[in-house]
Design a protein around this motif. Structure first.
Motif, PDB file in Angstrom:
ATOM      1  N   MET A   1       5.104  -3.709 -12.250  1.00 13.41           N
ATOM      2  CA  MET A   1       4.655  -2.636 -11.401  1.00 13.41           C
ATOM      3  C   MET A   1       3.932  -3.180 -10.165  1.00 13.41           C
ATOM      4  SD  MET A   1       4.554   0.490 -10.813  1.00 13.41           S
ATOM      5  CE  MET A   1       4.047   2.032 -11.399  1.00 13.41           C
ATOM      6  N   VAL A   2       3.053  -4.159 -10.366  1.00  8.81           N
ATOM      7  CA  VAL A   2       2.290  -4.714  -9.251  1.00  8.81           C
ATOM      8  C   VAL A   2       3.222  -5.414  -8.263  1.00  8.81           C
ATOM      9  CG1 VAL A   2       0.504  -6.372  -8.597  1.00  8.81           C
ATOM     10  CG2 VAL A   2       0.186  -4.929 -10.608  1.00  8.81           C
ATOM     11  N   ARG A   3       4.174  -6.164  -8.773  1.00 11.45           N
ATOM     12  CA  ARG A   3       5.128  -6.833  -7.879  1.00 11.45           C
ATOM     13  C   ARG A   3       5.964  -5.823  -7.101  1.00 11.45           C
ATOM     14  NH1 ARG A   3       6.848 -11.627 -11.866  1.00 11.45           N
ATOM     15  NH2 ARG A   3       4.968 -12.878 -11.596  1.00 11.45           N
ATOM     16  N   SER A   4       6.306  -4.712  -7.730  1.00  9.81           N
ATOM     17  CA  SER A   4       7.052  -3.655  -7.035  1.00  9.81           C
ATOM     18  C   SER A   4       6.234  -3.086  -5.887  1.00  9.81           C
ATOM     19  CB  SER A   4       7.424  -2.535  -8.008  1.00  9.81           C
ATOM     20  OG  SER A   4       8.264  -3.004  -9.014  1.00  9.81           O
ATOM     21  N   VAL A   5       4.953  -2.859  -6.130  1.00  9.90           N
ATOM     22  CA  VAL A   5       4.072  -2.343  -5.076  1.00  9.90           C
ATOM     23  C   VAL A   5       3.994  -3.355  -3.935  1.00  9.90           C
ATOM     24  CG1 VAL A   5       1.679  -1.736  -4.531  1.00  9.90           C
ATOM     25  CG2 VAL A   5       2.718  -0.892  -6.645  1.00  9.90           C
ATOM     26  N   GLU A   6       3.851  -4.622  -4.277  1.00 12.72           N
ATOM     27  CA  GLU A   6       3.786  -5.676  -3.253  1.00 12.72           C
ATOM     28  C   GLU A   6       5.076  -5.725  -2.427  1.00 12.72           C
ATOM     29  OE1 GLU A   6       2.071  -9.018  -1.218  1.00 12.72           O
ATOM     30  OE2 GLU A   6       1.181  -7.482  -2.480  1.00 12.72           O
ATOM     31  N   GLU A   7       6.218  -5.619  -3.086  1.00 14.20           N
ATOM     32  CA  GLU A   7       7.509  -5.648  -2.382  1.00 14.20           C
ATOM     33  C   GLU A   7       7.664  -4.460  -1.443  1.00 14.20           C
ATOM     34  OE1 GLU A   7      10.781  -6.097  -5.091  1.00 14.20           O
ATOM     35  OE2 GLU A   7       9.876  -7.878  -6.002  1.00 14.20           O
ATOM     36  N   VAL A   8       7.277  -3.279  -1.889  1.00 13.34           N
ATOM     37  CA  VAL A   8       7.368  -2.085  -1.040  1.00 13.34           C
ATOM     38  C   VAL A   8       6.422  -2.204   0.155  1.00 13.34           C
ATOM     39  CG1 VAL A   8       6.903   0.396  -0.941  1.00 13.34           C
ATOM     40  CG2 VAL A   8       8.181  -0.554  -2.862  1.00 13.34           C
ATOM     41  N   LEU A   9       5.212  -2.693  -0.078  1.00 19.03           N
ATOM     42  CA  LEU A   9       4.272  -2.885   1.028  1.00 19.03           C
ATOM     43  C   LEU A   9       4.841  -3.821   2.091  1.00 19.03           C
ATOM     44  CD1 LEU A   9       0.751  -3.215  -0.651  1.00 19.03           C
ATOM     45  CD2 LEU A   9       1.405  -1.593   1.110  1.00 19.03           C
ATOM     46  N   LYS A  10       5.447  -4.915   1.645  1.00 19.82           N
ATOM     47  CA  LYS A  10       6.014  -5.876   2.591  1.00 19.82           C
ATOM     48  C   LYS A  10       7.235  -5.310   3.309  1.00 19.82           C
ATOM     49  CE  LYS A  10       4.263 -10.090   0.602  1.00 19.82           C
ATOM     50  NZ  LYS A  10       4.516 -11.346  -0.052  1.00 19.82           N
ATOM     51  N   ALA A  11       8.139  -4.678   2.559  1.00 21.14           N
ATOM     52  CA  ALA A  11       9.387  -4.172   3.143  1.00 21.14           C
ATOM     53  C   ALA A  11       9.154  -2.988   4.082  1.00 21.14           C
ATOM     54  CB  ALA A  11      10.359  -3.771   2.029  1.00 21.14           C
ATOM     55  N   GLU A  12       8.316  -2.055   3.687  1.00 23.95           N
ATOM     56  CA  GLU A  12       8.155  -0.815   4.452  1.00 23.95           C
ATOM     57  C   GLU A  12       7.029  -0.860   5.482  1.00 23.95           C
ATOM     58  OE1 GLU A  12      10.277   1.768   4.214  1.00 23.95           O
ATOM     59  OE2 GLU A  12      11.407   0.570   2.760  1.00 23.95           O
ATOM     60  N   PHE A  13       5.988  -1.643   5.207  1.00 24.71           N
ATOM     61  CA  PHE A  13       4.810  -1.614   6.077  1.00 24.71           C
ATOM     62  C   PHE A  13       4.444  -2.967   6.659  1.00 24.71           C
ATOM     63  CE2 PHE A  13       4.350   1.768   2.886  1.00 24.71           C
ATOM     64  CZ  PHE A  13       4.313   2.870   3.719  1.00 24.71           C
ATOM     65  N   GLY A  14       5.100  -4.037   6.185  1.00 24.34           N
ATOM     66  CA  GLY A  14       4.769  -5.371   6.668  1.00 24.34           C
ATOM     67  C   GLY A  14       3.377  -5.819   6.278  1.00 24.34           C
ATOM     68  N   ARG A  15       2.889  -5.302   5.173  1.00 26.33           N
ATOM     69  CA  ARG A  15       1.525  -5.615   4.696  1.00 26.33           C
ATOM     70  C   ARG A  15       1.597  -6.195   3.296  1.00 26.33           C
ATOM     71  NH1 ARG A  15      -2.478  -2.397   7.374  1.00 26.33           N
ATOM     72  NH2 ARG A  15      -3.870  -4.004   6.620  1.00 26.33           N
ATOM     73  N   SER A  16       0.468  -6.720   2.837  1.00 18.70           N
ATOM     74  CA  SER A  16       0.349  -7.288   1.501  1.00 18.70           C
ATOM     75  C   SER A  16      -0.859  -6.673   0.810  1.00 18.70           C
ATOM     76  CB  SER A  16       0.160  -8.807   1.608  1.00 18.70           C
ATOM     77  OG  SER A  16      -0.191  -9.364   0.370  1.00 18.70           O
ATOM     78  N   LEU A  17      -0.888  -6.753  -0.508  1.00 16.44           N
ATOM     79  CA  LEU A  17      -2.046  -6.262  -1.254  1.00 16.44           C
ATOM     80  C   LEU A  17      -3.322  -6.983  -0.856  1.00 16.44           C
ATOM     81  CD1 LEU A  17      -0.473  -5.931  -4.805  1.00 16.44           C
ATOM     82  CD2 LEU A  17      -1.342  -4.062  -3.402  1.00 16.44           C
ATOM     83  N   SER A  18      -3.200  -8.215  -0.401  1.00 17.71           N
ATOM     84  CA  SER A  18      -4.367  -9.009  -0.010  1.00 17.71           C
ATOM     85  C   SER A  18      -4.884  -8.673   1.378  1.00 17.71           C
ATOM     86  CB  SER A  18      -4.026 -10.503  -0.066  1.00 17.71           C
ATOM     87  OG  SER A  18      -3.698 -10.891  -1.369  1.00 17.71           O
ATOM     88  N   ASP A  19      -4.111  -7.952   2.175  1.00 19.78           N
ATOM     89  CA  ASP A  19      -4.506  -7.656   3.555  1.00 19.78           C
ATOM     90  C   ASP A  19      -5.713  -6.725   3.610  1.00 19.78           C
ATOM     91  OD1 ASP A  19      -2.394  -9.188   4.376  1.00 19.78           O
ATOM     92  OD2 ASP A  19      -1.131  -7.486   4.971  1.00 19.78           O
ATOM     93  N   LYS A  20      -6.557  -6.976   4.593  1.00 19.20           N
ATOM     94  CA  LYS A  20      -7.706  -6.104   4.826  1.00 19.20           C
ATOM     95  C   LYS A  20      -7.203  -4.726   5.250  1.00 19.20           C
ATOM     96  CE  LYS A  20     -12.322  -6.154   6.330  1.00 19.20           C
ATOM     97  NZ  LYS A  20     -12.995  -5.871   5.100  1.00 19.20           N
ATOM     98  N   GLY A  21      -7.818  -3.695   4.731  1.00 20.73           N
ATOM     99  CA  GLY A  21      -7.431  -2.337   5.077  1.00 20.73           C
ATOM    100  C   GLY A  21      -6.424  -1.708   4.141  1.00 20.73           C
ATOM    101  N   VAL A  22      -5.908  -2.480   3.190  1.00 16.65           N
ATOM    102  CA  VAL A  22      -4.979  -1.928   2.190  1.00 16.65           C
ATOM    103  C   VAL A  22      -5.813  -1.544   0.969  1.00 16.65           C
ATOM    104  CG1 VAL A  22      -3.012  -2.381   0.694  1.00 16.65           C
ATOM    105  CG2 VAL A  22      -3.041  -3.300   3.010  1.00 16.65           C
ATOM    106  N   HIS A  23      -6.054  -0.258   0.825  1.00 14.77           N
ATOM    107  CA  HIS A  23      -6.841   0.241  -0.295  1.00 14.77           C
ATOM    108  C   HIS A  23      -5.923   0.535  -1.475  1.00 14.77           C
ATOM    109  CE1 HIS A  23     -10.773   1.108   1.704  1.00 14.77           C
ATOM    110  NE2 HIS A  23      -9.989   0.850   2.755  1.00 14.77           N
ATOM    111  N   VAL A  24      -6.448   0.353  -2.671  1.00 10.29           N
ATOM    112  CA  VAL A  24      -5.698   0.649  -3.895  1.00 10.29           C
ATOM    113  C   VAL A  24      -6.484   1.694  -4.665  1.00 10.29           C
ATOM    114  CG1 VAL A  24      -4.814  -0.278  -6.055  1.00 10.29           C
ATOM    115  CG2 VAL A  24      -4.755  -1.686  -3.999  1.00 10.29           C
ATOM    116  N   LEU A  25      -5.810   2.762  -5.024  1.00 11.28           N
ATOM    117  CA  LEU A  25      -6.422   3.838  -5.797  1.00 11.28           C
ATOM    118  C   LEU A  25      -5.652   3.999  -7.098  1.00 11.28           C
ATOM    119  CD1 LEU A  25      -8.301   6.255  -6.214  1.00 11.28           C
ATOM    120  CD2 LEU A  25      -6.677   7.616  -4.911  1.00 11.28           C
ATOM    121  N   ASP A  26      -6.365   3.844  -8.202  1.00 12.61           N
ATOM    122  CA  ASP A  26      -5.788   4.075  -9.530  1.00 12.61           C
ATOM    123  C   ASP A  26      -6.506   5.290 -10.108  1.00 12.61           C
ATOM    124  OD1 ASP A  26      -4.729   4.038 -12.058  1.00 12.61           O
ATOM    125  OD2 ASP A  26      -5.266   1.960 -12.494  1.00 12.61           O
ATOM    126  N   PRO A  27      -5.921   6.482  -9.985  1.00 17.88           N
ATOM    127  CA  PRO A  27      -6.633   7.703 -10.386  1.00 17.88           C
ATOM    128  C   PRO A  27      -6.789   7.874 -11.889  1.00 17.88           C
ATOM    129  CG  PRO A  27      -4.423   8.235  -9.667  1.00 17.88           C
ATOM    130  CD  PRO A  27      -4.612   6.765  -9.435  1.00 17.88           C
TER     131      PRO A  27
END
Length: 94
Positions: A1-27
């Motif tokens: 699941m985490v790798r999928s999120v990372e791949e989507v962030l890179k492909a669609e937004f050009g960002r990474s989970l490590s980038d500043k400003g990328v917030h993660v919300l687990d409700p």
């Protein structure tokens, strides 16, 4: 699941989970497995600021809340190489 999120962030937004400003919300954090697994994918140099400011989670059940709180804190301490909690460890409101 985490790798999928990372791949989507890179492909669609050009960002990474490590980038500043990328917030993660687990409700529905449960026992914190997603957040602890996610912290393993974040660069160690980015983890302190990410942990303090950009990882957010919520749990309404009391027992999973306590377990998640402990799991997340211990995963953070393991990742940054700290063996004991300190007073300056940010408060996590799970």
């Amino acid at each position: 699941m985490v790798r999928s999120v990372e791949e989507v962030l890179k492909a669609e937004f050009g960002r990474s989970l490590s980038d500043k400003g990328v917030h993660v919300l687990d409700p529905f954090v449960g026992t914190g497995n997603f957040i602890t697994r996610l912290m393993k994918e974040i660069r160690t140099s980015s983890l302190p600021s990410k942990y303090k400011e950009e990882l957010h989670c919520n749990e309404i059940m009391l027992l999973p809340y306590y377990i998640a709180s402990m799991n997340i804190e211990h995963a953070y301490l393991d990742a940054v190489g700290n063996t004991s909690p300190s007073r300056d460890l940010p408060r996590r409101y799970v």
